[in-house]
Design an enzyme around this catalytic site. Structure first.
Site, PDB file in Angstrom:
ATOM      1  N   GLY A  10       0.900  -1.101   0.190  1.00  0.00           N
ATOM      2  CA  GLY A  10       0.153   0.097  -0.057  1.00  0.00           C
ATOM      3  C   GLY A  10       0.649   1.439   0.146  1.00  0.00           C
ATOM      4  O   GLY A  10       2.455   1.524  -0.182  1.00  0.00           O
ATOM      5  N   TYR A  11       0.264   2.275   0.180  1.00  0.00           N
ATOM      6  CA  TYR A  11       1.039   4.214  -0.018  1.00  0.00           C
ATOM      7  C   TYR A  11       1.269   3.762   0.999  1.00  0.00           C
ATOM      8  O   TYR A  11       2.878   3.757   0.136  1.00  0.00           O
ATOM      9  CB  TYR A  11      -0.372   4.792  -0.062  1.00  0.00           C
ATOM     10  CG  TYR A  11       0.245   6.202  -0.101  1.00  0.00           C
ATOM     11  CD1 TYR A  11       1.971   6.798  -0.341  1.00  0.00           C
ATOM     12  CD2 TYR A  11      -0.590   6.933   1.161  1.00  0.00           C
ATOM     13  CE1 TYR A  11       1.980   7.771  -0.479  1.00  0.00           C
ATOM     14  CE2 TYR A  11       0.279   8.159   1.208  1.00  0.00           C
ATOM     15  CZ  TYR A  11       1.181   8.835   0.028  1.00  0.00           C
ATOM     16  OH  TYR A  11       1.447  10.674  -0.215  1.00  0.00           O
ATOM     17  N   ILE A  12       1.624   3.784   1.976  1.00  0.00           N
ATOM     18  CA  ILE A  12       2.444   4.040   3.046  1.00  0.00           C
ATOM     19  C   ILE A  12       3.957   2.730   3.584  1.00  0.00           C
ATOM     20  O   ILE A  12       5.263   3.237   3.609  1.00  0.00           O
ATOM     21  CB  ILE A  12       2.047   4.476   4.534  1.00  0.00           C
ATOM     22  CG1 ILE A  12       1.570   5.597   4.626  1.00  0.00           C
ATOM     23  CG2 ILE A  12       2.546   4.699   5.548  1.00  0.00           C
ATOM     24  CD1 ILE A  12       0.055   6.240   5.590  1.00  0.00           C
ATOM     25  N   ASP A  58      -4.923 -12.233   3.394  1.00  0.00           N
ATOM     26  CA  ASP A  58      -5.867 -12.108   4.224  1.00  0.00           C
ATOM     27  C   ASP A  58      -6.143 -11.670   5.398  1.00  0.00           C
ATOM     28  O   ASP A  58      -5.775 -13.171   5.347  1.00  0.00           O
ATOM     29  CB  ASP A  58      -7.655 -11.916   3.358  1.00  0.00           C
ATOM     30  CG  ASP A  58      -8.508 -10.895   3.568  1.00  0.00           C
ATOM     31  OD1 ASP A  58      -8.285 -10.336   4.661  1.00  0.00           O
ATOM     32  OD2 ASP A  58      -9.420 -10.170   3.156  1.00  0.00           O
ATOM     33  N   PHE A  80       0.293  -2.472   8.428  1.00  0.00           N
ATOM     34  CA  PHE A  80      -0.875  -1.604   7.811  1.00  0.00           C
ATOM     35  C   PHE A  80      -1.676  -2.035   7.461  1.00  0.00           C
ATOM     36  O   PHE A  80      -2.726  -0.978   7.491  1.00  0.00           O
ATOM     37  CB  PHE A  80       0.876  -1.248   6.515  1.00  0.00           C
ATOM     38  CG  PHE A  80       1.766  -0.680   7.350  1.00  0.00           C
ATOM     39  CD1 PHE A  80       1.864   1.087   7.018  1.00  0.00           C
ATOM     40  CD2 PHE A  80       2.625  -1.219   6.924  1.00  0.00           C
ATOM     41  CE1 PHE A  80       2.801   1.234   7.618  1.00  0.00           C
ATOM     42  CE2 PHE A  80       4.274  -0.461   6.825  1.00  0.00           C
ATOM     43  CZ  PHE A  80       4.158   1.566   7.625  1.00  0.00           C
ATOM     44  N   SER A 124      -3.738   6.567  13.652  1.00  0.00           N
ATOM     45  CA  SER A 124      -4.092   7.654  12.998  1.00  0.00           C
ATOM     46  C   SER A 124      -4.980   8.938  13.903  1.00  0.00           C
ATOM     47  O   SER A 124      -5.338   8.773  15.090  1.00  0.00           O
ATOM     48  CB  SER A 124      -5.833   7.152  12.065  1.00  0.00           C
ATOM     49  OG  SER A 124      -6.518   8.648  11.357  1.00  0.00           O
ATOM     50  N   ALA A 125      -4.724   9.923  13.434  1.00  0.00           N
ATOM     51  CA  ALA A 125      -4.494  11.070  14.805  1.00  0.00           C
ATOM     52  C   ALA A 125      -6.744  11.494  14.224  1.00  0.00           C
ATOM     53  O   ALA A 125      -7.510  11.793  15.384  1.00  0.00           O
ATOM     54  CB  ALA A 125      -4.401  12.582  13.569  1.00  0.00           C
ATOM     55  N   TYR A 148     -14.420   4.606  10.274  1.00  0.00           N
ATOM     56  CA  TYR A 148     -12.649   3.964   9.745  1.00  0.00           C
ATOM     57  C   TYR A 148     -11.877   4.547  11.333  1.00  0.00           C
ATOM     58  O   TYR A 148     -10.917   3.999  11.909  1.00  0.00           O
ATOM     59  CB  TYR A 148     -12.306   4.735   8.833  1.00  0.00           C
ATOM     60  CG  TYR A 148     -10.955   4.938   8.844  1.00  0.00           C
ATOM     61  CD1 TYR A 148     -10.053   3.782   8.658  1.00  0.00           C
ATOM     62  CD2 TYR A 148      -9.766   6.286   9.289  1.00  0.00           C
ATOM     63  CE1 TYR A 148      -8.594   4.257   8.394  1.00  0.00           C
ATOM     64  CE2 TYR A 148      -9.073   6.339   9.479  1.00  0.00           C
ATOM     65  CZ  TYR A 148      -8.543   5.366   9.114  1.00  0.00           C
ATOM     66  OH  TYR A 148      -7.055   5.270   8.975  1.00  0.00           O
ATOM     67  N   LYS A 152     -10.005   2.375  14.793  1.00  0.00           N
ATOM     68  CA  LYS A 152      -8.321   2.276  15.006  1.00  0.00           C
ATOM     69  C   LYS A 152      -8.101   2.449  16.631  1.00  0.00           C
ATOM     70  O   LYS A 152      -7.451   2.441  16.835  1.00  0.00           O
ATOM     71  CB  LYS A 152      -8.288   4.128  14.655  1.00  0.00           C
ATOM     72  CG  LYS A 152      -7.548   3.615  13.048  1.00  0.00           C
ATOM     73  CD  LYS A 152      -6.193   2.768  12.767  1.00  0.00           C
ATOM     74  CE  LYS A 152      -6.279   2.646  11.249  1.00  0.00           C
ATOM     75  NZ  LYS A 152      -5.562   1.794  10.467  1.00  0.00           N
ATOM     76  N   ASN A 198      -8.924  11.296  -0.655  1.00  0.00           N
ATOM     77  CA  ASN A 198      -7.567  11.859  -0.241  1.00  0.00           C
ATOM     78  C   ASN A 198      -7.113  13.473  -0.821  1.00  0.00           C
ATOM     79  O   ASN A 198      -7.817  12.980  -1.978  1.00  0.00           O
ATOM     80  CB  ASN A 198      -6.163  11.584   0.136  1.00  0.00           C
ATOM     81  CG  ASN A 198      -6.846  10.454   1.800  1.00  0.00           C
ATOM     82  OD1 ASN A 198      -7.251   9.986   2.118  1.00  0.00           O
ATOM     83  ND2 ASN A 198      -6.240   9.558   1.569  1.00  0.00           N
ATOM     84  N   ASP A 294     -15.828  16.650   9.198  1.00  0.00           N
ATOM     85  CA  ASP A 294     -14.120  17.520   9.344  1.00  0.00           C
ATOM     86  C   ASP A 294     -14.468  18.430  10.208  1.00  0.00           C
ATOM     87  O   ASP A 294     -14.676  19.098  10.544  1.00  0.00           O
ATOM     88  CB  ASP A 294     -14.431  18.821   7.821  1.00  0.00           C
ATOM     89  CG  ASP A 294     -14.662  17.611   6.629  1.00  0.00           C
ATOM     90  OD1 ASP A 294     -13.920  16.302   7.152  1.00  0.00           O
ATOM     91  OD2 ASP A 294     -14.402  17.704   5.329  1.00  0.00           O
TER      92      ASP A 294
END
Length: 334
Positions: A10-12, A58, A80, A124-125, A148, A152, A198, A294
């Site tokens: 994945g991304y990170i 998985d 991750f 995550s923040a 989500y 976390k 994002n 938000d």
């Protein structure tokens, strides 16, 4: 030392995998490739100088995960893997709770079975919810605004209980703020399947003509320009934070949390204007209604990570934008 990297394509995860290989670690990437590409593995190999072991698995499949632990001498895990789209989590909460929590339970069970007790968890923040004050410290109140973020926080609490049950555990909870950017080579970066959730990949897709314009959600927040303020961190700085956390694990007393952010907040319009300056490309945008949930302003106090992990973000917003654009252009060339 052999590290299991769940979600390593994945991304990170991909950026961290490159740094792990560069630092001399042996790594096993476990990924179901639901939001990543197997092509990324070839690029990790190129940038890392050698191939990682890869298991197409998985984590919700306990038998398959157990087989990975049986096959490799794993010393520590960087976790991750998980679903991460806020909007999708609101629409499909059971999907998110089922996937993110069950996969982590399975992982911890396998770690216990195979006597592996060192874990770096990708938190995550979002666990801070609507911040009461900024900058956010690790001891700020924890409450979430969407499924989500709730997954976390549930996992953080579960890992605290796991740690309390067995003194062998050493766990670092890394609370990311807003990762953007890409590896400076342009070979790996943020490449979501479908419509990006994002800001930065949406900007780069607008810049390249894949999408007509960017929607800026809300212009009436109590900020200097009316748009939301976030702590954007370069993905390579974030990846380095995982290596520092991995080194710290043996001396962590059970479990501890660390903010990974720059400590500087930028508005959505700041990001757009900096991207335009860094690339010379104009980003058409329109103001859209606010999104529910938000927070107006959210940015980190990263002092603890600096003091205890010997880590701090080195790259600025200009570099984040420039590197994200390089990745988008390279992606289109292939």
């Amino acid at each position: 030392m052999s590290i299991l990297v769940t979600g390593g394509a994945g991304y990170i995860g991909s950026h961290t995998s490159v740094l792990l290989l560069n630092a001399g670690y042996d790594i096993v990437i476990a990924d179901n490739f639901s939001n990543s590409s197997e092509e990324t593995i070839a690029r990790i190999t190129e940038l890392g100088g050698r191939a990682p072991a890869v298991e197409h698995v998985d984590l919700c499949d306990m038998a398959a995960l157990d087989a990975v632990f049986a096959r490799y001498p794993i010393d520590a895990v960087i976790h991750f893997a998980g679903l991460k789209a806020v909007g999708e989590s609101v629409a499909q909460p059971l999907f998110y709770y089922g996937n993110n929590i069950v996969s982590t339970i399975n992982l911890c069970k396998c770690m216990e079975k195979y006597d592996v007790h060192q874990l770096v968890f990708s938190s995550s923040a979002t666990v801070y919810g609507m911040p009461e004050t900024v900058p956010l410290r690790e001891d700020a109140p924890l409450h979430t605004l969407n499924p989500y973020g709730a997954t976390k926080l549930v996992i953080e609490n579960m890992l605290r209980d796991v740690s309390a049950s067995n003194a062998d555990w050493r766990i670092a909870l890394l609370r990311y703020f807003n990762p953007i950017g890409a590896h400076e080579s342009g070979l790996i970066g943020e490449a979501p399947n479908g419509i990006p959730n994002n800001l930065m990949p949406y900007i780069t897709q607008v810049a390249s003509g894949v999408r007509a314009e960017l929607s800026v959600f809300g212009s009436d927040y109590p900020t200097a320009d009316g748009t939301c303020i976030r702590d954007y961190i370069h993905v390579m700085d974030l990846a380095q934070g995982h290596l520092q956390a991995l080194k710290k694990l043996p001396t962590i007393n059970g479990i501890d949390a660390y903010n990974l952010g720059t400590g500087t907040g930028y508005s959505v319009l700041d990001v757009i204007h900096t991207f335009e300056e860094a690339t010379g490309v104009t980003i058409p945008y329109r103001i859209a209604p606010r999104r529910p949930g938000d927070a107006p302003v959210s940015y980190a106090d990263p002092t603890k990570a600096h003091t205890e992990l010997d880590w701090k973000a080195e790259r600025g917003l200009h570099d984040m934008c420039k590197d994200a654009w390089r990745f988008q252009l390279q992606k289109e060339d292939h």
